[in-house]
Design an enzyme around this catalytic site. Structure first.
Site, PDB file in Angstrom:
ATOM      1  CB  SER A 112     -12.284 -21.651 -17.288  1.00  0.00           C
ATOM      2  OG  SER A 112     -13.489 -20.941 -17.358  1.00  0.00           O
ATOM      3  CE1 TYR A 136     -10.014 -17.190 -15.596  1.00  0.00           C
ATOM      4  CE2 TYR A 136     -12.166 -17.610 -16.564  1.00  0.00           C
ATOM      5  CZ  TYR A 136     -11.141 -17.986 -15.724  1.00  0.00           C
ATOM      6  OH  TYR A 136     -11.229 -19.165 -15.018  1.00  0.00           O
ATOM      7  CE  LYS A 140      -7.890 -20.180 -15.950  1.00  0.00           C
ATOM      8  NZ  LYS A 140      -7.005 -20.821 -14.987  1.00  0.00           N
TER       9      LYS A 140
END
Ligand code: UDP
Length: 326
Positions: A112, A136, A140
């Site tokens: 991402s 988040y 990643k």
């Protein structure tokens, strides 16, 4: 697209944030000749027994994994960080161990652009600092690090692509498959389409005083069909070339503001999209736009569809399925 390209597929999903009806529709779109090449299984990537079953289910084994299994809501990741580390990081670790056990060393990973945090400069190249600003993004970045360590341990075996998505939006042009977020959408695009279809009354625009052309936030929106094309190109490249770890941005290289998205959806839907400008959302960056030149050079891939196609196809999905798959 994988079925159209002749691949045999096993979709492994816990269906916690998705619907098996989407797979029925994939079969329907692929047609009766291709549909039997799509198998599915319900399982959890954190459960080694489920993974064992998946790896032994395919009669001729599994040649490659495209790893989409993860949670992706930034706000939720702030509230439930351990759950995000468990699903995204521990889940990836379990998957990689199962791959190793079964001698499968080819992986395309959904990474991402969130791992760039507040970018120092735009467009953002892959060499920009990794500086995520929420759990988040941290998960990643952690998985990318895990993949880098794994690749370094056995560089002659592993073929790995980390694909750093910018803002995937839109739907399949048939309108049969698309995004149906659970609850209130966090992201701009599903929210805008839900206002257009009448499911929500008004959009809140998070900030009108950003240093951008119209004062609203700018993002690099990429049609999901272009994203899918990018995965196919990445997989083909991995299978054709020597083992490697390849990290690529998947974005268009173009930035669009919140108000440009609103106008494009109004034009596609013929509906008006009321909005109100409110405070900035904590943690937002003003601008995030990919430098997609490495993917162009390594894969011969670039986006083919713009905001017009994104809104046309997304609107077809939203209009035909106002309540998602239910
Ligand atoms: N945004 C907005 N209203 C919303 C959701 C998002 O104004 O209800 C803005 C947000 O501030 C950002 C852009 O739309 O400038 C894209 O946000 P999104 O959450 O879709 O993607 P991300 O910020 O994760 O790139």
């Amino acid at each position: 697209m994988l079925l159209e390209a002749g691949h045999e597929l096993l979709v492994f999903d816990d269906f916690s944030n998705s619907s098996p009806i989407a797979l029925d529709r994939v079969r329907e779109l692929a047609g009766p000749a291709a549909a039997p090449r799509l198998q599915q299984m319900q399982g959890d990537i954190r459960n080694p027994k489920d993974l064992e079953q998946a790896f032994t289910k395919a009669p001729s084994g599994i040649d490659a994994v495209i790893h989409f299994a993860g949670l992706k809501a930034v706000g939720e990741s702030v509230q439930h960080p351990m759950h995000y580390w468990d699903v995204n990081v521990n889940g990836s670790r379990c998957l990689l161990e199962a791959m190793q056990t079964h001698g499968c060393h080819t992986l395309v990973f959904s990474s991402s652009a969130s791992l760039y945090g507040y970018p120092e400069a735009v467009p953002i190249p892959e060499t920009a600092p990794i500086a995520p600003i929420n759990p988040y993004g941290h998960t990643k970045a952690a998985v990318e690090q895990m993949l880098s360590d794994l690749h370094a341990s056995s560089p002659d075996s592993w073929r790995i692509d980390c694909l750093r998505y910018f803002n995937p939006v839109g739907a399949h042009p048939s309108g049969r498959i698309g995004e149906n977020p659970l609850g209130i959408p966090n992201n701009l695009y599903p929210f805008v389409s839900q206002v257009a279809v009448g499911r929500k009354s008004q959009l809140q625009v998070f900030g009108g005083d950003w240093p951008t052309s119209d004062g609203t936030g700018v993002r690099d929106y990429i049609h999901v069909m272009d994203l899918a094309d990018g995965h196919l190109a990445a997989l083909d490249c991995l299978l054709a070339e020597e083992p490697q770890l390849l990290t690529l941005n998947l974005g268009s290289g173009q930035g669009q503001s919140v108000l440009e998205m609103v106008q494009a959806m109004e034009a596609a839907s013929g509906c008006s999209i009321p909005y109100a400008i409110t405070d900035r959302r904590p943690g937002d960056a003003a601008i995030s736009v990919a430098d997609p030149s490495k993917a162009a050079q390594r894969l011969g891939w670039r986006t083919q569809r713009g905001l017009k196609e994104i809104c046309r196809d997304g609107w077809a999905w939203q209009q035909q399925n106002p309540d998602g798959y239910t």
